[in-house]
Design an enzyme around this catalytic site. Structure first.
Site, short mmCIF file in Angstrom:
data_model
loop_
_atom_site.label_atom_id
_atom_site.label_comp_id
_atom_site.label_asym_id
_atom_site.label_seq_id
_atom_site.Cartn_x
_atom_site.Cartn_y
_atom_site.Cartn_z
N GLU A 142 0.86 -1.19 0.00
CA GLU A 142 0.00 0.00 0.00
C GLU A 142 0.90 1.23 0.00
O GLU A 142 1.67 1.45 0.93
CB GLU A 142 -0.91 -0.02 1.23
N ALA A 144 -0.12 4.68 -0.85
CA ALA A 144 -0.72 5.90 -0.32
C ALA A 144 -0.66 5.87 1.20
O ALA A 144 -0.82 4.81 1.82
CB ALA A 144 -2.16 6.04 -0.79
N ASN A 338 3.69 9.63 7.85
CA ASN A 338 4.44 8.59 7.17
C ASN A 338 3.62 7.31 7.16
O ASN A 338 2.66 7.16 7.91
CB ASN A 338 5.78 8.34 7.89
N LYS A 339 4.02 6.36 6.33
CA LYS A 339 3.26 5.12 6.21
C LYS A 339 3.34 4.30 7.48
O LYS A 339 2.36 3.70 7.91
CB LYS A 339 3.78 4.30 5.01
N VAL A 340 4.49 4.25 8.12
CA VAL A 340 4.65 3.53 9.38
C VAL A 340 4.90 4.55 10.47
O VAL A 340 5.84 5.32 10.39
CB VAL A 340 5.80 2.51 9.33
#
Length: 344
Positions: A142, A144, A338-340
């Site tokens: 993923e 986005a 951020n993604k994580v």
């Protein structure tokens, strides 16, 4: 130009099919692990925490086991040891690499809990490695920042968990979900009208109850992170205890309900109250009754209440993506995110 978020919304039917194909055959593993437990403890943050709310309502309403949401700081900051014997601790993390969630699951196991991981990070992720049983979703990468397919596949994994806890539901309903989501992506309802209704406002109240409460929380989170709206996610029971005072012609309500179930009539009544006071009420799901009571409406899935949240969130995702672009925001990369996300 198609955003990554919009592409990943469109990938959800395939992600759900793959996840269900992988996890439904593991129901007996869940049943064996949970045999000596009596209650559940969900460990999560952010979008995963909203998925956990779905899990809590699902397990309590249909499997008859008390469930609660963990406060990870008890483990990571206060470092307090609890007696978790008889507890099934379920940790959710899309990446499987959020250190706080991994640490809290390890803590739960040391306190006597049996442990389950729900993650899209794979069997090699730290969270999966720490758990007695890993239910790995198959959403694919993923890109986005706002979670879409990783969220709906988390819900699918929790539905499988419920089957392993002998929930009083029809397991065949799960197989209907990917097609229902596909139909919603093709025909989500009057997205343009709802976008225009939210385009110039600073805030919105997002409300649902019961199993739809998780969708209200997740929709509010998406509108906050991708559209920079002051979106308040509330149970409509809590909304009526005071916060409804903020709903006016400048602060609309977004109301979520499945097309059946005990919370539908209360949601319809709330829509009538909001519009009767001169404010806008935008419906998601709830069938013809909620649509008629609303200023404009998005479609919901033709699914039983226990699996409806996997479909209900989809029109909200499409709304978020479209509204972000309408407000001149890139939904793929919201500021400051951020993604994580690592928390201590």
């Amino acid at each position: 130009m198609t955003t990554k978020m919009r592409s990943e919304i469109g990938e959800q039917p395939a992600a759900l099919r793959a996840t269900l194909d992988a996890l439904v055959p593991r129901v007996d593993e869940v049943r064996a692990l949970a045999r000596d437990t009596r209650q559940l403890l969900f460990i999560a943050r952010g979008t995963s925490d909203n998925a956990a709310v779905y899990g809590r309502y699902l397990i309590e309403a249909h499997a008859g086991r008390m469930s609660s949401l963990a406060a990870p700081s008890i483990a990571t900051t206060y470092k307090r040891k609890l007696d978790l014997s008889g507890v099934l601790a379920v940790a959710l993390s899309q990446s499987g690499r959020t250190e706080e969630i991994v640490e809290t699951l390890v803590w739960a196991k040391a306190c006597g809990a049996s442990t389950v991981a729900v993650t899209n990070g794979g069997e090699d992720s730290p969270l999966a490695q720490a758990a007695d049983l890993a239910l790995c979703t198959l959403a694919g990468e993923e890109k986005a920042v706002p979670a879409t397919k990783t969220y709906t596949t988390q819900l699918a994994a929790l539905a499988v968990l419920a089957l392993g806890l002998d929930a009083d539901v029809n397991a065949d309903d799960l197989q209907r979900v990917p097609d229902a989501v596909e139909r919603l992506i093709a025909d989500p309802g009057d997205v343009d009208a709802v976008v225009e209704g939210l385009a110039e406002v600073a805030g919105v109240v997002v409300s649902g109850r019961g199993l739809a409460f998780s969708t209200a929380l997740e929709a509010a989170l998406k509108l906050k992170e991708a559209c920079y709206l002051h979106a308040m996610g509330l149970s409509y029971a809590d909304l009526l205890h005071g916060p409804i005072a903020v709903v006016d012609e400048r602060t609309p309500a977004l109301l979520v309900a499945s097309g059946e179930g005990p919370t539908l009539q209360g949601t319809v009544a709330l829509a009538r109250r909001v519009t009767g006071a001169g404010a806008s009420a935008f419906g998601i799901g709830g069938g013809a009754e909620l649509a008629t009571a609303s200023t404009a409406a998005l479609n919901g899935p033709s699914l039983p209440e226990w699996v409806a949240p996997m479909g209900l969130i989809v029109p909200a995702q499409l709304l978020t993506e479209s509204l972000a672009r309408r407000r001149g925001i890139d939904p793929d990369s919201p500021r400051g995110l951020n993604k994580v996300t690592q928390t201590d």
